[in-house]
Design a protein around this motif. Structure first.
Motif, PDB file in Angstrom:
ATOM      1  N   THR A 117      66.665  81.324  54.881  1.00  0.00           N
ATOM      2  CA  THR A 117      67.219  80.119  55.547  1.00  0.00           C
ATOM      3  C   THR A 117      67.013  80.420  57.195  1.00  0.00           C
ATOM      4  OG1 THR A 117      69.483  80.759  55.859  1.00  0.00           O
ATOM      5  CG2 THR A 117      68.974  79.626  53.859  1.00  0.00           C
ATOM      6  N   VAL A 118      66.857  79.528  57.845  1.00  0.00           N
ATOM      7  CA  VAL A 118      66.586  79.967  59.422  1.00  0.00           C
ATOM      8  C   VAL A 118      67.956  80.679  59.959  1.00  0.00           C
ATOM      9  CG1 VAL A 118      66.441  78.999  61.771  1.00  0.00           C
ATOM     10  CG2 VAL A 118      65.057  77.945  59.861  1.00  0.00           C
ATOM     11  N   GLU A 119      68.990  80.273  59.425  1.00  0.00           N
ATOM     12  CA  GLU A 119      70.420  80.815  59.895  1.00  0.00           C
ATOM     13  C   GLU A 119      70.182  82.221  59.475  1.00  0.00           C
ATOM     14  OE1 GLU A 119      75.164  79.940  59.188  1.00  0.00           O
ATOM     15  OE2 GLU A 119      73.730  79.373  57.738  1.00  0.00           O
ATOM     16  N   ALA A 120      70.090  82.680  58.033  1.00  0.00           N
ATOM     17  CA  ALA A 120      69.933  84.019  57.807  1.00  0.00           C
ATOM     18  C   ALA A 120      68.825  84.984  58.822  1.00  0.00           C
ATOM     19  CB  ALA A 120      69.728  83.948  56.409  1.00  0.00           C
ATOM     20  N   LEU A 121      67.656  84.205  59.017  1.00  0.00           N
ATOM     21  CA  LEU A 121      66.866  84.956  59.845  1.00  0.00           C
ATOM     22  C   LEU A 121      67.322  85.158  61.132  1.00  0.00           C
ATOM     23  CD1 LEU A 121      63.750  82.913  58.667  1.00  0.00           C
ATOM     24  CD2 LEU A 121      64.338  85.234  58.026  1.00  0.00           C
ATOM     25  N   ARG A 122      67.981  84.318  61.779  1.00  0.00           N
ATOM     26  CA  ARG A 122      68.636  84.470  63.181  1.00  0.00           C
ATOM     27  C   ARG A 122      69.615  85.489  63.228  1.00  0.00           C
ATOM     28  NH1 ARG A 122      64.562  81.950  64.228  1.00  0.00           N
ATOM     29  NH2 ARG A 122      64.284  83.977  64.320  1.00  0.00           N
ATOM     30  N   GLN A 123      70.421  85.268  62.036  1.00  0.00           N
ATOM     31  CA  GLN A 123      71.504  86.578  61.887  1.00  0.00           C
ATOM     32  C   GLN A 123      70.998  87.785  61.785  1.00  0.00           C
ATOM     33  OE1 GLN A 123      73.975  85.510  58.669  1.00  0.00           O
ATOM     34  NE2 GLN A 123      75.360  87.101  59.153  1.00  0.00           N
ATOM     35  N   ILE A 124      70.006  87.940  61.132  1.00  0.00           N
ATOM     36  CA  ILE A 124      69.119  89.344  61.052  1.00  0.00           C
ATOM     37  C   ILE A 124      68.780  89.555  62.391  1.00  0.00           C
ATOM     38  CG2 ILE A 124      67.263  90.489  59.876  1.00  0.00           C
ATOM     39  CD1 ILE A 124      67.665  88.472  57.559  1.00  0.00           C
ATOM     40  N   GLU A 125      68.015  88.792  62.969  1.00  0.00           N
ATOM     41  CA  GLU A 125      67.308  89.174  64.370  1.00  0.00           C
ATOM     42  C   GLU A 125      68.407  89.593  65.199  1.00  0.00           C
ATOM     43  OE1 GLU A 125      64.726  86.935  68.048  1.00  0.00           O
ATOM     44  OE2 GLU A 125      65.350  85.591  65.918  1.00  0.00           O
ATOM     45  N   ALA A 126      69.427  88.839  65.279  1.00  0.00           N
ATOM     46  CA  ALA A 126      70.509  89.423  66.450  1.00  0.00           C
ATOM     47  C   ALA A 126      70.982  90.764  65.906  1.00  0.00           C
ATOM     48  CB  ALA A 126      71.576  88.242  66.186  1.00  0.00           C
ATOM     49  N   ALA A 127      71.437  90.860  64.568  1.00  0.00           N
ATOM     50  CA  ALA A 127      71.855  92.175  64.313  1.00  0.00           C
ATOM     51  C   ALA A 127      70.791  93.309  64.589  1.00  0.00           C
ATOM     52  CB  ALA A 127      72.114  92.170  62.688  1.00  0.00           C
ATOM     53  N   GLU A 128      69.662  93.113  64.228  1.00  0.00           N
ATOM     54  CA  GLU A 128      68.614  94.435  64.410  1.00  0.00           C
ATOM     55  C   GLU A 128      68.448  94.553  65.863  1.00  0.00           C
ATOM     56  OE1 GLU A 128      65.169  93.811  62.445  1.00  0.00           O
ATOM     57  OE2 GLU A 128      65.787  94.039  60.233  1.00  0.00           O
ATOM     58  N   ALA A 129      68.517  93.495  66.781  1.00  0.00           N
ATOM     59  CA  ALA A 129      68.620  93.617  68.232  1.00  0.00           C
ATOM     60  C   ALA A 129      69.533  94.482  68.661  1.00  0.00           C
ATOM     61  CB  ALA A 129      68.120  92.233  69.033  1.00  0.00           C
ATOM     62  N   ALA A 130      70.952  94.097  68.201  1.00  0.00           N
ATOM     63  CA  ALA A 130      72.053  94.781  68.390  1.00  0.00           C
ATOM     64  C   ALA A 130      72.083  96.438  68.235  1.00  0.00           C
ATOM     65  CB  ALA A 130      73.300  94.281  67.820  1.00  0.00           C
ATOM     66  N   VAL A 131      71.319  96.787  66.921  1.00  0.00           N
ATOM     67  CA  VAL A 131      71.443  98.341  66.654  1.00  0.00           C
ATOM     68  C   VAL A 131      70.232  98.747  67.593  1.00  0.00           C
ATOM     69  CG1 VAL A 131      70.767  99.671  64.686  1.00  0.00           C
ATOM     70  CG2 VAL A 131      71.971  97.654  64.230  1.00  0.00           C
ATOM     71  N   LYS A 132      69.062  98.208  67.605  1.00  0.00           N
ATOM     72  CA  LYS A 132      68.006  98.589  68.624  1.00  0.00           C
ATOM     73  C   LYS A 132      68.249  98.859  69.871  1.00  0.00           C
ATOM     74  CE  LYS A 132      63.990  97.132  66.174  1.00  0.00           C
ATOM     75  NZ  LYS A 132      62.791  95.795  66.126  1.00  0.00           N
ATOM     76  N   ALA A 133      69.493  98.212  70.504  1.00  0.00           N
ATOM     77  CA  ALA A 133      70.066  98.369  71.871  1.00  0.00           C
ATOM     78  C   ALA A 133      70.601  99.520  71.940  1.00  0.00           C
ATOM     79  CB  ALA A 133      70.584  96.969  72.295  1.00  0.00           C
ATOM     80  N   LEU A 134      70.970 100.068  71.009  1.00  0.00           N
ATOM     81  CA  LEU A 134      71.726 101.456  70.814  1.00  0.00           C
ATOM     82  C   LEU A 134      71.055 102.447  71.015  1.00  0.00           C
ATOM     83  CD1 LEU A 134      74.845 100.451  68.505  1.00  0.00           C
ATOM     84  CD2 LEU A 134      75.044 100.629  70.836  1.00  0.00           C
ATOM     85  N   GLY A 135      69.626 102.198  70.882  1.00  0.00           N
ATOM     86  CA  GLY A 135      68.746 103.515  71.257  1.00  0.00           C
ATOM     87  C   GLY A 135      67.857 103.729  69.831  1.00  0.00           C
ATOM     88  N   TYR A 136      68.065 102.978  68.760  1.00  0.00           N
ATOM     89  CA  TYR A 136      67.373 103.399  67.531  1.00  0.00           C
ATOM     90  C   TYR A 136      65.792 102.836  67.483  1.00  0.00           C
ATOM     91  CZ  TYR A 136      71.952 105.051  66.535  1.00  0.00           C
ATOM     92  OH  TYR A 136      73.072 105.836  66.631  1.00  0.00           O
TER      93      TYR A 136
END
Length: 275
Positions: free
Chosen positions: A192-211
């Protein structure tokens, strides 16, 4: 330091020769290392007879799209942008093991009229020699439609491509591998688009910590994080930041995969679609 030996140079020259024989190409471009090298070689050999087309959909983060645009401009490529509607297809949303086939069918069906309108002879796609070793149903769509794979046809694997990209000065030669966000959702669970946006936000948050290399596998309310094995200890040191970020993204539970990042790890669960 990565260097090309004579055998590697032969592969690159082979890809160049294939492109010259094709005369003109529409390059299915994503901004990843494979398609970037393909575009660079196509521009070198064919000039204005090589055009990049970047497809966007909810399955690809806007951050990835913008990086692709910037790199295309740096290479001096003509870039055409289109939207694809794979997420609207029932066959794609139901997320069986043939999901990628329906994705590529939508992509190439979208690209074909553009190829004709631009007067180009072929569609070229950045498949590699390494792709043959994994579950790649999308490749079957490309073969069926007569799409060409200059890198694969020249025998270039991922290591060859990164080495060539570095030698040619592509700034993304060591870019972390990326697959569409739908690949984070287990087969059989609806995309679903909702799940894709959730994944996008989650990965962006982890990457922002330097991974650098991050996957957030989506298991309903549970996020299963994959990072490189040597970064697991560092992530645990920042456990609370990670948990807070992923709960903000909408997950109720946050887990860490102790095996670390594994490309296509959800393919272990796939089952052939009944004929």
């Amino acid at each position: 330091m990565i260097q090309l030996d004579r055998h590697d140079e032969t592969k690159v020259e082979g890809a160049r020769a294939i492109l010259r024989r094709l005369s003109s190409v529409l390059v299915a471009y994503s901004g990843g290392v494979d398609s970037s090298l393909l575009l660079r070689l196509a521009l070198d050999e064919l000039g204005e007879h090589a055009v990049a087309v970047l497809a966007s959909s909810p399955a690809y983060p806007e951050s990835e799209q913008e990086e692709a645009r910037v790199l295309a401009r740096q290479m001096g490529a003509r870039l055409v942008e289109v939207s694809t509607g794979e997420v609207e297809l029932e066959e794609y949303r139901r997320n069986n093991s043939d999901r990628c086939f329906h994705c590529k069918e939508e992509l190439f069906e979208t690209l074909e009229p553009i190829r004709r309108d631009l007067g180009l002879l072929h569609i070229a796609y950045g498949a590699t020699a390494d792709d043959a070793g994994d579950h790649r149903p999308g490749h079957g769509s490309a073969v069926r439609r007569g799409v060409r794979f200059p890198l694969l046809e020249a025998g270039m694997g991922k290591a060859d491509i990164r080495a060539a990209a570095r030698r040619l000065g592509l700034p993304n030669w060591n870019k972390a591998s990326f697959a569409c966000l739908s690949s984070r959702i287990p087969h059989g669970t609806e995309v679903t688009v909702e799940a894709l946006r959730q994944i996008e936000a989650a990965e962006a948050a982890v990457k922002a910590l330097g991974y650098r290399q991050v996957r957030v596998r989506h298991h309903g309310d549970v996020a299963r994080i994959e990072v490189e094995p040597d970064e697991i200890g560092h992530l645990l040191e920042h456990r609370q930041q990670v948990v807070d970020a992923l709960r903000k993204a909408g997950y109720k539970f946050v887990s860490l995969d102790l095996e670390g990042y594994t490309s296509g790890s959800l393919n272990r669960t796939w089952k052939p679609v009944p004929k």
